[in-house]
Structure formats: structure tokens, C-alpha cells
Design a protein around this motif. Structure first.
Motif, PDB file in Angstrom:
ATOM      1  N   ALA A  43       3.355   1.710   3.143  1.00  0.00           N
ATOM      2  CA  ALA A  43       3.673   0.791   2.046  1.00  0.00           C
ATOM      3  C   ALA A  43       5.181   0.639   1.886  1.00  0.00           C
ATOM      4  CB  ALA A  43       3.042   1.300   0.755  1.00  0.00           C
ATOM      5  N   ALA A  44       5.898   1.750   1.898  1.00  0.00           N
ATOM      6  CA  ALA A  44       7.356   1.667   1.762  1.00  0.00           C
ATOM      7  C   ALA A  44       7.975   0.891   2.928  1.00  0.00           C
ATOM      8  CB  ALA A  44       7.950   3.071   1.687  1.00  0.00           C
ATOM      9  N   GLN A  45       7.467   1.113   4.140  1.00  0.00           N
ATOM     10  CA  GLN A  45       8.005   0.401   5.293  1.00  0.00           C
ATOM     11  C   GLN A  45       7.700  -1.089   5.208  1.00  0.00           C
ATOM     12  OE1 GLN A  45       9.981   1.433   7.515  1.00  0.00           O
ATOM     13  NE2 GLN A  45       9.947  -0.251   8.994  1.00  0.00           N
ATOM     14  N   ALA A  46       6.527  -1.435   4.749  1.00  0.00           N
ATOM     15  CA  ALA A  46       6.130  -2.841   4.698  1.00  0.00           C
ATOM     16  C   ALA A  46       7.014  -3.651   3.756  1.00  0.00           C
ATOM     17  CB  ALA A  46       4.661  -2.947   4.281  1.00  0.00           C
ATOM     18  N   VAL A  47       7.358  -3.093   2.613  1.00  0.00           N
ATOM     19  CA  VAL A  47       8.151  -3.871   1.651  1.00  0.00           C
ATOM     20  C   VAL A  47       9.643  -3.795   1.931  1.00  0.00           C
ATOM     21  CG1 VAL A  47       6.397  -3.595  -0.147  1.00  0.00           C
ATOM     22  CG2 VAL A  47       8.266  -1.947   0.005  1.00  0.00           C
ATOM     23  N   CYS A  48      10.084  -2.741   2.601  1.00  0.00           N
ATOM     24  CA  CYS A  48      11.523  -2.597   2.870  1.00  0.00           C
ATOM     25  C   CYS A  48      11.946  -3.225   4.190  1.00  0.00           C
ATOM     26  CB  CYS A  48      11.913  -1.117   2.869  1.00  0.00           C
ATOM     27  SG  CYS A  48      11.800  -0.325   1.254  1.00  0.00           S
ATOM     28  N   ALA A  49      11.028  -3.376   5.124  1.00  0.00           N
ATOM     29  CA  ALA A  49      11.393  -3.900   6.436  1.00  0.00           C
ATOM     30  C   ALA A  49      12.028  -5.283   6.369  1.00  0.00           C
ATOM     31  CB  ALA A  49      10.163  -3.914   7.349  1.00  0.00           C
ATOM     32  N   PRO A  50      11.528  -6.235   5.551  1.00  0.00           N
ATOM     33  CA  PRO A  50      12.207  -7.543   5.492  1.00  0.00           C
ATOM     34  C   PRO A  50      13.649  -7.448   5.012  1.00  0.00           C
ATOM     35  CG  PRO A  50       9.977  -7.715   4.612  1.00  0.00           C
ATOM     36  CD  PRO A  50      10.252  -6.256   4.809  1.00  0.00           C
ATOM     37  N   VAL A  51      13.931  -6.558   4.056  1.00  0.00           N
ATOM     38  CA  VAL A  51      15.310  -6.417   3.580  1.00  0.00           C
ATOM     39  C   VAL A  51      16.186  -5.810   4.662  1.00  0.00           C
ATOM     40  CG1 VAL A  51      16.779  -5.400   1.796  1.00  0.00           C
ATOM     41  CG2 VAL A  51      14.483  -6.180   1.219  1.00  0.00           C
ATOM     42  N   VAL A  52      15.662  -4.824   5.384  1.00  0.00           N
ATOM     43  CA  VAL A  52      16.420  -4.233   6.489  1.00  0.00           C
ATOM     44  C   VAL A  52      16.686  -5.281   7.555  1.00  0.00           C
ATOM     45  CG1 VAL A  52      16.358  -2.490   8.308  1.00  0.00           C
ATOM     46  CG2 VAL A  52      15.531  -1.931   6.024  1.00  0.00           C
ATOM     47  N   ALA A  53      15.708  -6.153   7.810  1.00  0.00           N
ATOM     48  CA  ALA A  53      15.912  -7.218   8.788  1.00  0.00           C
ATOM     49  C   ALA A  53      17.005  -8.174   8.343  1.00  0.00           C
ATOM     50  CB  ALA A  53      14.603  -7.970   9.023  1.00  0.00           C
ATOM     51  N   VAL A  54      17.091  -8.445   7.052  1.00  0.00           N
ATOM     52  CA  VAL A  54      18.156  -9.305   6.534  1.00  0.00           C
ATOM     53  C   VAL A  54      19.521  -8.711   6.852  1.00  0.00           C
ATOM     54  CG1 VAL A  54      19.219 -10.177   4.414  1.00  0.00           C
ATOM     55  CG2 VAL A  54      16.753 -10.333   4.716  1.00  0.00           C
ATOM     56  N   LEU A  55      19.642  -7.396   6.717  1.00  0.00           N
ATOM     57  CA  LEU A  55      20.929  -6.740   6.868  1.00  0.00           C
ATOM     58  C   LEU A  55      21.230  -6.375   8.315  1.00  0.00           C
ATOM     59  CD1 LEU A  55      20.580  -4.312   3.852  1.00  0.00           C
ATOM     60  CD2 LEU A  55      21.853  -6.447   3.914  1.00  0.00           C
ATOM     61  N   ALA A  56      20.250  -5.870   9.041  1.00  0.00           N
ATOM     62  CA  ALA A  56      20.508  -5.290  10.364  1.00  0.00           C
ATOM     63  C   ALA A  56      19.915  -6.084  11.508  1.00  0.00           C
ATOM     64  CB  ALA A  56      19.972  -3.855  10.416  1.00  0.00           C
ATOM     65  N   ALA A  57      19.140  -7.140  11.234  1.00  0.00           N
ATOM     66  CA  ALA A  57      18.548  -7.981  12.285  1.00  0.00           C
ATOM     67  C   ALA A  57      17.761  -7.138  13.283  1.00  0.00           C
ATOM     68  CB  ALA A  57      19.629  -8.796  12.986  1.00  0.00           C
ATOM     69  N   ARG A  58      16.901  -6.288  12.784  1.00  0.00           N
ATOM     70  CA  ARG A  58      16.081  -5.456  13.663  1.00  0.00           C
ATOM     71  C   ARG A  58      14.808  -5.072  12.948  1.00  0.00           C
ATOM     72  NH1 ARG A  58      15.477  -0.307  12.409  1.00  0.00           N
ATOM     73  NH2 ARG A  58      16.825   0.631  10.830  1.00  0.00           N
ATOM     74  N   VAL A  59      13.820  -4.662  13.726  1.00  0.00           N
ATOM     75  CA  VAL A  59      12.558  -4.152  13.192  1.00  0.00           C
ATOM     76  C   VAL A  59      12.240  -2.865  13.932  1.00  0.00           C
ATOM     77  CG1 VAL A  59      10.086  -4.559  12.917  1.00  0.00           C
ATOM     78  CG2 VAL A  59      11.691  -6.444  12.587  1.00  0.00           C
ATOM     79  N   GLY A  60      11.942  -1.822  13.182  1.00  0.00           N
ATOM     80  CA  GLY A  60      11.609  -0.537  13.785  1.00  0.00           C
ATOM     81  C   GLY A  60      10.115  -0.379  13.973  1.00  0.00           C
ATOM     82  N   LEU A  61       9.722   0.197  15.107  1.00  0.00           N
ATOM     83  CA  LEU A  61       8.310   0.435  15.403  1.00  0.00           C
ATOM     84  C   LEU A  61       7.897   1.880  15.202  1.00  0.00           C
ATOM     85  CD1 LEU A  61       7.784  -1.693  18.653  1.00  0.00           C
ATOM     86  CD2 LEU A  61       7.227  -2.305  16.293  1.00  0.00           C
ATOM     87  N   VAL A  62       8.865   2.765  15.051  1.00  0.00           N
ATOM     88  CA  VAL A  62       8.525   4.183  14.948  1.00  0.00           C
ATOM     89  C   VAL A  62       8.773   4.723  13.546  1.00  0.00           C
ATOM     90  CG1 VAL A  62       8.998   4.581  17.389  1.00  0.00           C
ATOM     91  CG2 VAL A  62      10.832   4.860  15.730  1.00  0.00           C
ATOM     92  N   ALA A  63       9.049   3.845  12.587  1.00  0.00           N
ATOM     93  CA  ALA A  63       9.406   4.326  11.254  1.00  0.00           C
ATOM     94  C   ALA A  63       8.268   5.107  10.603  1.00  0.00           C
ATOM     95  CB  ALA A  63       9.823   3.143  10.370  1.00  0.00           C
ATOM     96  N   VAL A  64       7.062   4.567  10.656  1.00  0.00           N
ATOM     97  CA  VAL A  64       5.941   5.228   9.971  1.00  0.00           C
ATOM     98  C   VAL A  64       5.619   6.581  10.598  1.00  0.00           C
ATOM     99  CG1 VAL A  64       3.488   5.049   9.407  1.00  0.00           C
ATOM    100  CG2 VAL A  64       4.982   3.067   9.098  1.00  0.00           C
ATOM    101  N   PRO A  65       5.407   6.692  11.913  1.00  0.00           N
ATOM    102  CA  PRO A  65       5.125   8.034  12.456  1.00  0.00           C
ATOM    103  C   PRO A  65       6.280   9.012  12.274  1.00  0.00           C
ATOM    104  CG  PRO A  65       5.404   6.408  14.220  1.00  0.00           C
ATOM    105  CD  PRO A  65       5.299   5.648  12.962  1.00  0.00           C
TER     106      PRO A  65
END
Length: 842
Positions: A389-411
Motif C-alpha cells: 500500500a505504501a509503495q502504491a501511493v508513493c511510487a507516482p510521487v517518486v516518479a515525479v521526482l526521480a523518473a524511475r520505478v522500483g521493482l524490488v521495493a516491496v520484497p
């Protein structure tokens, strides 16, 4: 601001706010974003503010004070890990005189110009008594050692703000190079907080490097010791929230007092409160004191303020016996904090903290219940749901700032969560014990070091995976697209969970995307091409070259400015063994990626140039090699080696003291003449024209080559006679996209083409692989495009026109078209953490 440009101060008619980035402490190291030479990916996420009284202006024309100088008292501020940055909320425009005399708070950096930055990962600032002894002799350390609420007097000169979009009214440049003139001691509370933080650093001094760096960050947000490569690993795995002290830290502390929150108002409540026979109101009061102490010791970051406000509201509910309503408590805390400090509304750190907390309250319970209905154990379901849940709502904001998406954040968050609680509890125990009994604190810190090492290992392992993250469009448009994709994925995920075989298939796809086994990626992308002999890695504004020497074995020359870039390139190439790693010289854009090249690989030795300059980077290389137990050797002119199909000779630099002078580090670059598969490659490092001329004079037998790694990223400073002598068929230029140095220079490209060379460059073509034989030399770039660069007959071309006619490839008249390649293009200098010491000539 100090003469080095690292400090600013701001004035409004009624209020000055002092702000410093970073989580260091008095005497600590510099902020992560500052020591990397780039802005933080999450602006405001690590900012702290200090309110002080108005400054008093001095009439510069008559050299008399306009009014008696008032004392300026810092109410609260951050650690002085780095030269602080002083900012203020923008108020009505105020005309500032050229000279300002004021009593200022702690966020004023030392005015003396700073030397070239040393690598903080290798030579961290000392703490405790050693630091205090150093501070007595070092004005810089004296400025960094100021605690919040200390009153000082300084003379500064007003200047325009650094950025017109920032909430800065003016900039004050400190003109005196003496230590700060203290006119008032810090408050008792701040002295106590400072002693606690200093004691924790002293208690962790004997721990392994990662635990020593991380434990103060986990407990109080002191990231002054976190090395850049570990910081990169935390960012790649989205574990940075562990270092930005937040609600989880305060929750752990309060849980010791009140026990499980859902039992806090019941007769069967747990924790220390019932054991100490505290009533509900007494529990609330003690918890409120702990929350306020937490803010003072950890400093008022946006996430700390949000956590403290929510905690105080919850404690108020416990003390009054009312039912806890967490969502209204969060809303009330946000409203109060924004009313108190409106600039929090523009803080991305505050936004991420609020979004993550809201997701834990709204989404996590529902997702946990859904997982439990599918026979997932309750505790595991809660942890998975919270992280997702935390990753789902924060990922768009991180993408705004860092132009990336992480695949290993949850594990990675799931694995790290196992160690967060014990590390935090033991760390706080060491924090409290340090002023009273330092040996006891050392024992507690040693116990906390084990779970802290686990967290660091999770971050490093996750970040080392080839598919840990991938590029995504930045800005708000990219964030909105990712948010829509997340909603779609969640909707589809509900149906996928009903079909076990689809779940297994999706899990397998994610594993393949993250691990990217070389055979799998080669089939999908065609990279690396079969039979490659050399690859110029796309490492941004820097150099990183790999020469094939057998199955999984290579000779590596330079590592670029960023560990992750060279690590990813070597992983894609399937390199597991590096018998020799050559660092041509010690500039940051050639050596800063060294930890990435060493990660998970067997390295036989590291060969360097004879000139140990710049000293900071040279020390970084020595310490990194020592930590990995890799021997260091120095290149000698005339040295010949062979490795599998490779043979090479060191042509330059000459033996000391015959090294060139003006451009010492560049002109001392190790120059290699390499032969492989019948091809001849010349690697010039960053040689400038004087050294190029000396090289030609020292080796008059030097003949034409097949491949030339152009010197100094294709800068305008090249020696024409050397280019004419070499007459390369293929010229390779390693440089970063949109770099500020103008690399490569158009006239250098034209000079190479005039000799019949095909020019390829990493800023437009990505990584470049050299293939073929003398009879048919070719190159492939990461988008799969193939460029012919030789004669079918194997004879050297006499001219560009003849080459185009014989090979059937028309001579290029302009640079190759810009193409998108795997990974995000990085602007020059964005990856280097010590850009001031990188090569800068155009």
C-alpha cells in the motif's frame, strides 16, 4: 553563504528561517545530496528549519549600524553535517544593504573556501573527543560544531537569491574566514540533545562500516556517515524512509510504553505503563514528553513533525478515554502542521509521509483482509499489505521526482522490516545509555549492529539486481500515468489472485524482469552481441570500458562516475571475473564507480596511474581496495601483459618525476595499446594536447589503429598530428547527454571524420560494442543498430570517400541520430558525487 557557495541566509521583514539539508549532526559529514554534487531526489524530504529573530542591517555607505544589533537565536535546527543552507519563507520585497551584520543561528557555514571534497564514504568525519580536538584547530569544524540555539555574531554581504523559484529573499555571503564569534551558549535542551547524538556516534565507532553508518540514521536520522554507494542502494530499493526518521521510529518508542495501540485504553493493556502503575492520563503525559524529546533529538524533519503530531493526538485520545480515530488524527495533524508552517505544503518529504500513513490506514487493512481470505497467514498478510500500500501511493510521487520505478521495493521492505524494530530499540537504548555509561552503550550498539547489517545487506543485494528499477517519464505527467497504471494493476490483481496459475506466471515474469539472466536478456534485446571484443559502457559523463578476455572474464578500464551504471553494464555483459581493473587517473568521472565494479565479482588487482592526484579520490580508491582486500599496483611504462585473447602495453605515463605539469591528473592518464582478435585499440584516457604530443614523441613507432578511445570525452583539446598518425577506423567517445562541458566538441568529430573514422558516442548511441576482425570491423549499440567501420579486404582506408565507396557505407557527415537506449540518459555530472574534481575542460 560561504565563499564556496554552499550556504545561504534569508531575510524577511519579520522572520528569518534557517534551513539546512541533511541528517548529519554537529561535527558530522555532509548531506548526501551535497556530497554527490546533485540535488536531492526528494526536495524537502531532509530539510529542517530554524526560526530566528530579524537581522539588523548596517548602512554600508556610512559604515554605521542602522539599529542596535539584536541577538538572533536559533530555535531549532538540524545537524551541521555539511555547510548549512539558510533559507526563509518569502515575504514582501525588502531592499537589503550590501553589508549585513547580525547575530545568527547555527546554520551558517564556515566562510573559508573549501578544498576538494574528500570521499565521505572512506574518510568520515570523526566524532567525540577526536572531533572536538580537531574542531579547536579547524575553523570549518568550528562552524559545523555549532548547536541549534547558539548565538553568534557574523559579518556577511547580501547577494541575490540562488534560485528565483525558491522561497529565498536574499543570500548572505560570509566574508570572514575566522571561526564563529559565539556570544551565547546553546540552550540546555539542545546541549542535552547534542550530547545524546554525539554519544551515539561514539558508541558506534567500533562497528563494521555499514552498521556504523546506518545505526545513527535509523535512530536519529544522522546520515553523515552513510557512504554514497549505500545511499544509492537505499534509494534503488526505496528504503530511504528508514533513514528519514518517521512514524515507525516513534511508534516503536511509544509501543514500549503503551503496548499494542488497540489495547492502550483497556484493562488488559500492555507495555511499561501498567508495570509502572501509570494511569491513562499519566501514560499520555509521559508519551507526550517522549514525543517532544523525539522531535528535539531527531530534529524537526517533515516526517518527524507529522509523526509527532499524530502521536500527540492519539495520546490525547488515550488520556481523555475517547475512542481513537486514526484517520481524523492524521487529518488534524496535517492541518495543524500546515497552518504552523505553510511551506510544508510544498515539501515532497511531507507529502510522501502523509501519503504513506494514509495508505497504511485506508488501504493496508483491506488488502490484508483480502490476503487472509486467500489463506495467507495474518501477520504475513499485514506486512505485505502495508508495504504494498505504501509503495502504491508513493511510487507516482517518486516518479515525479526521480523518473524511475522500483521493482524490488516491496520484497526489500518486507525483508528489512524483520530487523527494523530490534535495531531501533537497541539503538535508542544505546542513545540513552551513552552519556551515562559509554561501555554499556557500546555493547548495546554492538547488539544493534547485527540487525543493522542485515538491513544494509538487503539494500545492497536488492540494488545489485539488474532489474531493481527502470526508467519512467518524470514530472507530473509521468506521475499521473504511473498512478493510472497502478490503479489498473490493482484492479486486475484482484482477478489474478483468484487463479493460482496466473499468480505463479506473474511471479515468474517479475523474477525474470528483476534478475535479467544474461541468456534471457540476450534473446529479448540482442545485447550483448555475440563475439563482442570491447564495450564502451554508457556511464554518463565519464569513462568505463570493458575488454572481453574469455567466458565471464574481462579487463576493465575505468569505472565511470556512478557505481550502479558500471555495475549494470558489467552485469549485462555477464562479467563475473576481472583479473585486472585499470584506473587511468583519479578524477571522479573515472573512479567513483569502483564499488559497483567490485560488487559481486572477483577482482585480481587494481592498477592505477603513478600520480596520486586528486588526493581525495586517490584515498578513496586505496580505501575501497583495502576494504575489498584487492592489491593495488601502479602502471609502469613499457609494461606488457596478456589475458586470454588480449595483449596490451602501457605507453604512458612516464616514470616520475617526468610527469607533465599543467594538467597533472589528466596528463598522467594510463594509456594502453590493446590487441585482440587481430584488432588494435588505443585507449588515451584523458590526455591533453601536451601529453599527446609527448606520447607521440616517446613512441615514434606508433602506427595506425583500428579503434581509438578518444581522449577526454572528445573535448576540443586534441593534438592533430596524433590523430593523423593514428588514422582510426572507429572512434569511440564516452560522454554524458547534455553535459555542460560541450563534450564532444564538433571540431574534434570533424577532425576524426576527416581521417575516415566512423564516430560513435555514448550520449547518443548508448553503450557501444566493438565486434569483428580487421577484415570486417563493426560496432553495435544498445538499440541493436549495427555500424560498419572497416574494409572488407582488411586494408586500411586511405580517405573517407574511398572508405565509403569500398565498404558500401556512405561516409557520415553528421553525428548519428539520437536514440533512446535501455536506461535513462543522465545529464553530465548528475552521477558523480565529487564533480568539482572531475575533468572540466571543454
Amino acid at each position: 553563504m560561504a565563499p564556496n557557495g554552499s550556504v545561504t541566509a534569508v531575510r524577511t521583514p519579520v522572520l528569518v528561517v534557517v534551513q539546512q539539508r541533511g541528517g548529519g549532526d554537529e561535527g558530522g559529514g555532509r548531506d548526501r545530496s551535497e556530497r554527490r554534487g546533485t540535488p536531492s531526489q526528494i526536495p524537502g524530504a531532509a530539510s529542517r528549519t530554524t526560526a530566528v529573530t530579524p537581522l539588523t542591517a548596517t548602512d554600508a555607505s556610512h559604515n554605521r549600524p542602522a539599529a542596535p544589533p539584536p541577538s538572533v537565536t536559533a530555535r531549532q535546527g538540524p545537524s551541521v553535517a555539511s555547510p548549512p543552507v539558510v533559507t526563509a519563507p518569502q515575504g514582501p520585497s525588502v531592499a537589503l544593504p550590501p553589508t549585513v551584520t547580525a547575530r545568527q543561528g547555527p546554520a551558517v557555514a564556515p566562510p573559508a573556501p573549501m578544498a576538494a571534497p574528500q570521499n565521505p564514504a572512506v574518510t568520515p568525519p570523526e566524532s567525540g573527543s577526536a572531533h572536538r580536538a580537531q574542531a579547536s584547530n579547524d575553523p570549518l569544524a568550528a562552524w559545523r560544531g555549532l548547536l541549534p540555539s547558539t548565538r553568534i555574531r557574523l559579518v556577511a554581504r547580501a547577494a541575490p537569491p540562488l534560485s528565483p523559484t525558491d522561497h529565498v529573499a536574499a543570500v548572505l555571503r560570509v566574508t570572514d574566514d575566522a571561526p564563529p564569534d559565539k556570544i551565547g551558549a546553546p540552550s540546555t535542551l539542545q546541549r542535552l540533545a547534542g550530547s545524546l547524538r554525539t554519544g551515539l556516534r561514539e558508541a558506534t565507532d567500533g562497528l563494521p562500516p555499514d552498521a556504523r553508518a546506518l545505526l545513527p540514521g535509523l535512530v536519529v536520522g544522522d546520515t553523515s556517515r552513510v557512504p554514497p554507494d549505500l545511499d544509492d542502494a537505499f534509494r534503488a530499493t526505496d528504503l530511504t524512509h528508514l533513514l528519514a526518521v518517521s512514524g515507525s521510529n516513534l511508534t516503536i518508542v511509544l509501543a514500549l510504553l503503551i503496548g499494542p495501540p488497540h489495547l492502550a485504553t483497556r484493562a488488559e493493556r500492555r507495555g511499561l505503563a501498567p508495570r509502572l502503575r501509570l494511569s491513562l492520563r499519566g501514560t499520555a503525559v509521559v508519551g507526550g514528553v517522549l514525543a517532544l524529546a523525539f522531535v528535539v533529538v531527531c530534529r524537526p524533519d517533515p516526517s518527524v513533525l507529522r509523526a509527532a503530531a499524530c502521536g500527540l493526538i492519539t495520546l490525547l485520545a488515550i488520556g481523555t478515554g475517547r475512542r481513537r480515530a486514526l484517520l481524523p488524527a492524521l487529518a488534524a495533524a496535517v492541518l495543524l502542521l500546515v497552518l504552523y508552517d505553510p511551506w510544508l505544503a510544498r515539501s515532497y518529504g511531507f507529502l510522501l509521509s502523509v501519503l504513506a500513513t494514509g495508505a497504511l490506514l485506508l488501504l493496508a487493512p483491506r488488502w490484508s483482509a483480502a490476503l487472509q481470505r486467500r489463506r495467507v497467514p495474518p501477520r504475513l498478510a499485514e506486512v505485505i499489505a502495508a508495504a504494498a500500500a505504501a509503495q502504491a501511493v508513493c511510487a507516482p510521487v517518486v516518479a515525479v521526482l526521480a523518473a524511475r520505478v522500483g521493482l524490488v521495493a516491496v520484497p526489500c521492505n518486507l525483508l528489512a522490516e524483520l530487523a527494523v524494530a530490534p535495531a531501533t530499540v537497541l539503538g535508542f537504548a544505546a542513545l540513552a545509555a551513552a552519556p551515562l555509561a559509554l561501555p554499556v552503550a557500546r555493547v548495546l550498539a554492538w547488539c544493534a549492529g547485527w540487525p543493522t547489517e542485515w538491513i544494509a545487506g538487503v539494500a545492497r543485494t536488492g540494488a545489485a539486481l539488474p532489474g531493481a528499477e527502470f526508467g519512467w517519464p518524470g514530472g507530473w505527467a509521468g506521475g499521473l500515468v504511473l498512478a493510472a497504471a497502478t490503479v489498473t494493476l490493482v484492479t486486475v490483481g484482484r482477478r489474478v489472485l483468484r487463479r493460482p496459475w496466473l499468480c505463479a506466471l506473474c511471479a515468474l515474469a517479475v523474477i525474470l524482469a528483476v534478475c535479467r539472466p544474461a541468456p534471457f536478456t540476450r534473446v529479448l534485446t540482442g545485447w550483448p552481441p555475440p563475439g563482442w571484443r570491447a564495450v564502451v559502457c554508457d556511464v554518463g559523463q565519464g569513462d568505463g570500458l570493458v575488454l572481453a578476455a574469455g567466458d565471464g572474464t574481462a579487463l576493465v578500464v575505468d569505472t565511470g562516475p556512478e557505481p550502479r551504471a558500471i555495475d549494470r553494464c558489467l552485469t549485462d555483459l555477464g562479467i563475473r571475473r576481472i583479473p585486472l581493473l585499470v584506473l587511468t587517473h583519479f578524477h571522479a568521472d573515472h573512479v567513483d564507480g569502483l564499488p559497483g565494479a567490485l560488487r559481486g565479482r572477483t577482482v585480481g588487482a587494481i592498477e592505477t596511474t603513478t600520480l596520486q592526484d586528486p588526493p581525495g579520490q586517490a584515498q578513496f580508491v586505496r580505501n575501497t581496495a583495502a576494504a575489498a582486500r584487492i592489491p593495488l599496483v601502479r602502471a609502469a611504462p613499457g609494461e606488457r601483459r596478456h589475458l586470454g585473447p588480449l595483449t596490451w602495453e602501457v605507453l604512458w605515463p612516464p616514470a616520475p618525476p617526468a610527469l607533465p605539469g599543467p594538467d597533472g591528473p589528466n596528463d598522467a592518464s594510463v594509456t594502453l595499446l590493446v590487441r585482440t582478435g587481430g584488432l588494435t585499440l588505443l585507449l588515451l584516457g584523458d590526455l591533453e594536447p601536451p601529453a599527446q604530443q609527448a606520447l607521440l614523441s616517446a613512441h615514434p613507432e606508433l602506427a595506425a589503429v583500428d579503434v581509438l578511445k578518444v581522449a577526454h570525452h572528445g573535448s576540443a583539446y586534441q593534438d592533430p598530428p596524433l590523430i593523423r598518425r593514428l588514422a582510426p577506423r572507429l572512434a569511440l567517445i564516452s560522454c554524458g547527454a547534455d553535459n555542460p562541458y560541450g563534450h564532444p566538441a564538433p571540431r574534434t568529430i570533424e577532425a576524426l571524420r576527416a581521417q575516415g573514422a566512423r564516430v560513435l558516442r555514448t550520449d547518443t548511441d548508448g553503450s557501444i560494442a566493438v565486434l569483428g576482425t580487421p577484415a570486417r570491423l563493426s560496432a553495435t549499440v544498445t538499440d541493436g543498430r549495427r555500424a560498419e567501420a572497416g574494409l572488407l579486404s582488411g586494408r586500411r582506408r586511405g580517405s573517407r570517400r574511398a572508405a565509403g565507396r569500398r565498404s558500401g557505407v556512405p561516409p557520415p557527415r553528421r553525428p548519428p541520430p539520437r536514440r533512446l537506449t535501455a536506461g535513462r540518459r543522465r545529464p553530465a555530472g548528475s552521477a558523480g558525487r565529487r564533480t568539482a574534481r572531475a575533468c572540466t575542460s571543454a
